[in-house]
Design a protein around this motif. Structure first.
Motif, short mmCIF file in Angstrom:
data_model
loop_
_atom_site.label_atom_id
_atom_site.label_comp_id
_atom_site.label_asym_id
_atom_site.label_seq_id
_atom_site.Cartn_x
_atom_site.Cartn_y
_atom_site.Cartn_z
N ILE A 45 0.85 -1.20 0.00
CA ILE A 45 0.00 0.00 0.00
C ILE A 45 0.88 1.24 0.00
N GLY A 46 1.90 1.22 0.86
CA GLY A 46 2.83 2.34 0.88
C GLY A 46 3.52 2.53 -0.45
N GLY A 155 6.98 -2.80 -3.14
CA GLY A 155 6.44 -3.09 -1.82
C GLY A 155 6.04 -4.55 -1.66
N LEU A 156 5.44 -5.11 -2.69
CA LEU A 156 5.03 -6.51 -2.63
C LEU A 156 6.23 -7.44 -2.47
N MET A 157 7.34 -7.09 -3.12
CA MET A 157 8.52 -7.94 -3.08
C MET A 157 9.48 -7.55 -1.96
N HIS A 158 9.06 -6.56 -1.15
CA HIS A 158 9.86 -6.11 0.00
C HIS A 158 11.26 -5.69 -0.45
N GLY A 159 11.31 -4.93 -1.54
CA GLY A 159 12.59 -4.45 -2.02
C GLY A 159 13.14 -3.34 -1.14
N THR A 160 14.44 -3.26 -1.04
CA THR A 160 15.10 -2.21 -0.27
C THR A 160 16.39 -1.82 -0.97
N MET A 161 16.93 -0.66 -0.60
CA MET A 161 18.17 -0.18 -1.21
C MET A 161 19.24 -0.04 -0.15
N TYR A 162 20.47 -0.29 -0.55
CA TYR A 162 21.59 -0.21 0.37
C TYR A 162 22.50 0.97 0.05
N GLY A 163 22.01 1.86 -0.78
CA GLY A 163 22.75 3.07 -1.15
C GLY A 163 21.78 4.20 -1.42
N PHE A 164 22.33 5.38 -1.70
CA PHE A 164 21.49 6.57 -1.83
C PHE A 164 21.06 6.83 -3.27
#
Length: 226
Positions: A45-46, A155-164
């Motif tokens: 949702i976010g 969001g569904l795959m819970h992706g995230t970033m480790y850099g800017f």
């Protein structure tokens, strides 16, 4: 000639520092807190909401309240799910303006569109937004739809970033430096980026732009807060 500029600067600076500055900063901080809450409470949702509306904040300069939040997240935990969503919004506006550049038969539109698309794919969307997309509102909306889809997938795959960094050139920031074999975020980036590009490009091509449309008046870019 001597006193008018001095008095003007004094009055405007006082109003900015005492009234408008704190109000705008408070609004930006409130938006940042709300965005952070959306991401933490519900990823998809976010992702959909933030992906669909973030570039609107760029128009008003309110995105500068979100940038410190991303920096804080990366400095604290080494990653930012919020920044992963924002990456898709950059790609989408780039894909939308690229569709304009390819579809248009006007030389100036092709030149400006290609340059703006390259800039957006490098993480800077302002040339695309203020140069073409916002002046043809359907192009901008097409980009928002694509970024909403990209944010939803992230969001569904819970992706995230480790850099800017973000957008196309930010792909390396989706690799987990502590666990190189963990490709979850990279796959989230890959699928969300492809989806954002395809959706934004197709909607712009079919609905968002044609050479018979009238360009709106120029929109001034909001100044970066000091």
């Amino acid at each position: 000639m001597l006193f008018n500029p001095m008095i003007t600067i004094l009055v405007v600076s006082t109003i900015t520092l005492v009234i408008t500055g704190p109000i705008i900063q408070g609004l930006a901080n409130g938006l940042a807190d709300g965005i952070n809450w959306l991401v933490s409470e519900s990823g998809w949702i976010g992702g959909l909401i933030i992906g669909g509306f973030y570039q609107i904040l760029v128009i008003f300069g309110l995105h500068w309240g979100v940038v410190p939040l991303v920096a804080q997240q990366i400095a604290g935990s080494g990653q930012s799910a919020l920044n992963a969503i924002l990456s898709a919004t950059m790609v989408s506006q780039g894909a939308a303006v690229l569709a304009v550049a390819i579809k248009s038969r006007k030389d100036d539109m092709k030149t400006l569109g290609i340059a703006a698309a390259i800039s957006a794919f490098c993480g800077v969307t302002e040339p695309a937004i203020y140069g073409i997309n916002l002046r043809y509102r359907k192009v901008f909306i097409s980009g928002l739809i694509g970024s909403g889809v990209g944010g939803l997938i992230t969001g569904l795959m819970h992706g995230t970033m480790y850099g800017f960094s973000g957008s196309v050139i930010g792909f390396s920031s989706f690799f987990n430096p502590k666990n190189p074999n963990d490709l979850t975020s990279f796959y989230a980036y890959l699928f969300s980026t492809i989806a954002a590009i395809v959706v934004s490009f197709i909607i712009t091509w079919v609905w968002g732009y044609n050479d018979n449309m009238q360009m709106g008046k120029k929109v001034e870019k909001k100044a970066t807060p000091k």
